[in-house]
Design a protein around this motif. Structure first.
Motif, PDB file in Angstrom:
ATOM      1  N   SER A 172      -1.412   1.703  -6.925  1.00 25.09           N
ATOM      2  CA  SER A 172      -0.270   0.778  -6.532  1.00 25.09           C
ATOM      3  C   SER A 172       1.019   1.429  -5.936  1.00 25.09           C
ATOM      4  CB  SER A 172       0.129   0.117  -7.767  1.00 25.09           C
ATOM      5  OG  SER A 172       0.753   1.056  -8.810  1.00 25.09           O
ATOM      6  N   ALA A 222      -0.066   1.713  -2.160  1.00 25.18           N
ATOM      7  CA  ALA A 222       0.047   0.645  -1.506  1.00 25.18           C
ATOM      8  C   ALA A 222       1.443   0.115  -1.230  1.00 25.18           C
ATOM      9  CB  ALA A 222      -0.839  -0.432  -2.339  1.00 25.18           C
ATOM     10  N   ARG A 223       2.314   0.223  -2.158  1.00 24.40           N
ATOM     11  CA  ARG A 223       3.619   0.208  -2.070  1.00 24.40           C
ATOM     12  C   ARG A 223       4.390   0.897  -0.903  1.00 24.40           C
ATOM     13  NH1 ARG A 223       4.960   0.579  -7.078  1.00 24.40           N
ATOM     14  NH2 ARG A 223       5.709   2.708  -7.031  1.00 24.40           N
ATOM     15  N   GLY A 282       2.649   2.098   1.951  1.00 23.36           N
ATOM     16  CA  GLY A 282       2.323   1.586   2.949  1.00 23.36           C
ATOM     17  C   GLY A 282       3.191   0.205   3.435  1.00 23.36           C
ATOM     18  N   ALA A 283       3.123  -0.657   2.385  1.00 21.45           N
ATOM     19  CA  ALA A 283       4.041  -1.830   2.632  1.00 21.45           C
ATOM     20  C   ALA A 283       5.675  -1.578   2.916  1.00 21.45           C
ATOM     21  CB  ALA A 283       4.107  -2.646   1.313  1.00 21.45           C
ATOM     22  N   VAL A 290       5.729  -0.110   6.414  1.00 19.63           N
ATOM     23  CA  VAL A 290       5.547  -1.254   7.610  1.00 19.63           C
ATOM     24  C   VAL A 290       6.799  -2.242   7.514  1.00 19.63           C
ATOM     25  CG1 VAL A 290       4.232  -3.377   8.031  1.00 19.63           C
ATOM     26  CG2 VAL A 290       3.051  -1.420   7.565  1.00 19.63           C
ATOM     27  N   ALA A 291       7.351  -2.511   6.457  1.00 22.77           N
ATOM     28  CA  ALA A 291       8.482  -3.359   6.408  1.00 22.77           C
ATOM     29  C   ALA A 291       9.855  -2.735   7.009  1.00 22.77           C
ATOM     30  CB  ALA A 291       8.778  -3.760   4.858  1.00 22.77           C
ATOM     31  N   GLY A 336       9.349   3.373  -0.741  1.00 25.55           N
ATOM     32  CA  GLY A 336       8.480   2.489  -1.458  1.00 25.55           C
ATOM     33  C   GLY A 336       7.664   3.213  -2.316  1.00 25.55           C
ATOM     34  N   TRP A 346      10.464  -0.633  -5.310  1.00 25.74           N
ATOM     35  CA  TRP A 346      11.192  -1.358  -4.349  1.00 25.74           C
ATOM     36  C   TRP A 346      12.697  -1.193  -4.280  1.00 25.74           C
ATOM     37  CZ3 TRP A 346       7.913  -3.019  -0.984  1.00 25.74           C
ATOM     38  CH2 TRP A 346       6.765  -3.383  -1.499  1.00 25.74           C
TER      39      TRP A 346
END
Length: 274
Positions: free
Chosen positions: A163, A166-167, A169-170, A173-174, A206, A210
């Motif tokens: 997780s 994945a965070r 990566g997000a 991108v963000a 990330g 968050w």
């Protein structure tokens, strides 16, 4: 009763010290990268030398920080001044490596130390180059995407925490998309080097949380605003004066790694959410 630390806890200070010593050596190499990369010179040859007289630096004078102190900040051959920035880069890198070791250990994320140490090294390098030349070289930024992605993936494989990956990566991108939008809206205020750097910082923040991502992202703008106001107040610039934004982005990200989550908790308590 005071309990003795476990094996892992007992080794953390030692690992932090070793990380700091390794950081000193890396910082010495970073000085070479900072000087030669913008000039498109080889990082391997020739050996370290005085940029004024060209004489090679002796091995005993190449010891991080101590070499500069032994020379009293001057070249052993021509006597020209050696900037204090050289030992400061070495010392800063050492402190960041040791501090990141302690911080990640507290977060139980020590397997991710190589990724964050790499970010610290790259961050110091890019900040200095941006201050000197007002640019963030692709030759450093673009390979960092692959290296950090690989190191974070390795950490997730070790901890089985997919997780976080994945965070990351997000987050990458963000933050890349956010900075790209700013560059499109106001090209004069945001360069593409900043946009590319944002993707790396978004991923590394990330991976933590968050909260770290949000605080790190906006921390750079806050630091930039504070310094900009200080420059205006000191009469050192005008509203049209351009400041390199990379160092603020990097400093904001580093601060978020250390205090992002505590600041988020403090904010939530103040708002009565926790």
């Amino acid at each position: 009763m005071v309990l003795a630390p476990t094996g892992t806890e007992a080794t953390v200070p030692l690992v932090a010290v070793l990380s700091g010593l390794f950081g000193l050596a890396i910082g010495s190499f970073l000085n070479v990268v900072i000087y030669r990369t913008p000039r498109q010179e080889s990082l391997i040859a020739p050996a370290s030398h005085c940029p004024l007289c060209g004489e090679p630096i002796r091995a005993r004078h190449n010891i991080p920080v101590l070499g500069w102190l032994l020379l009293h900040g001057r070249c052993a051959d021509c006597g020209s001044t050696i900037s204090v920035r050289y030992p400061l880069v070495e010392l800063t890198t050492a402190l960041l490596f040791a501090g990141l070791c302690l911080r990640l250990s507290a977060l139980q994320l020590l397997p991710a130390l190589p990724a964050y140490a790499y970010l610290a090294a790259v961050g110091v390098t890019l900040a200095m180059i941006d201050l000197d030349h007002r640019r963030l070289p692709n030759v450093i930024i673009l390979p960092s995407y692959v290296i950090i992605a690989g190191l974070l993936a390795g950490a997730s494989l070790w901890t089985h925490d997919w997780s976080a990956l994945a965070r990351a990566g997000a987050g990458g991108v963000a933050l890349f998309a956010f900075y790209l939008l700013l560059a499109v809206i106001h090209p004069a205020g945001m360069g593409m080097g900043d946009v590319k750097l944002a993707g790396i910082l978004g991923a590394i923040l990330g991976y933590l949380s968050w909260a770290a991502l949000i605080i790190g992202a906006f921390g750079g703008f806050l630091l930039g605003a504070i310094v900009g106001i200080a420059v205006l107040a000191a009469g050192r610039g005008t509203r049209k004066s351009a400041l390199p934004f990379g160092p603020f982005m990097i400093t904001g990200a580093i601060l978020a790694i250390f205090v992002g989550d505590p600041l988020a908790q403090l904010y939530l308590r103040a708002m009565g959410q926790v």
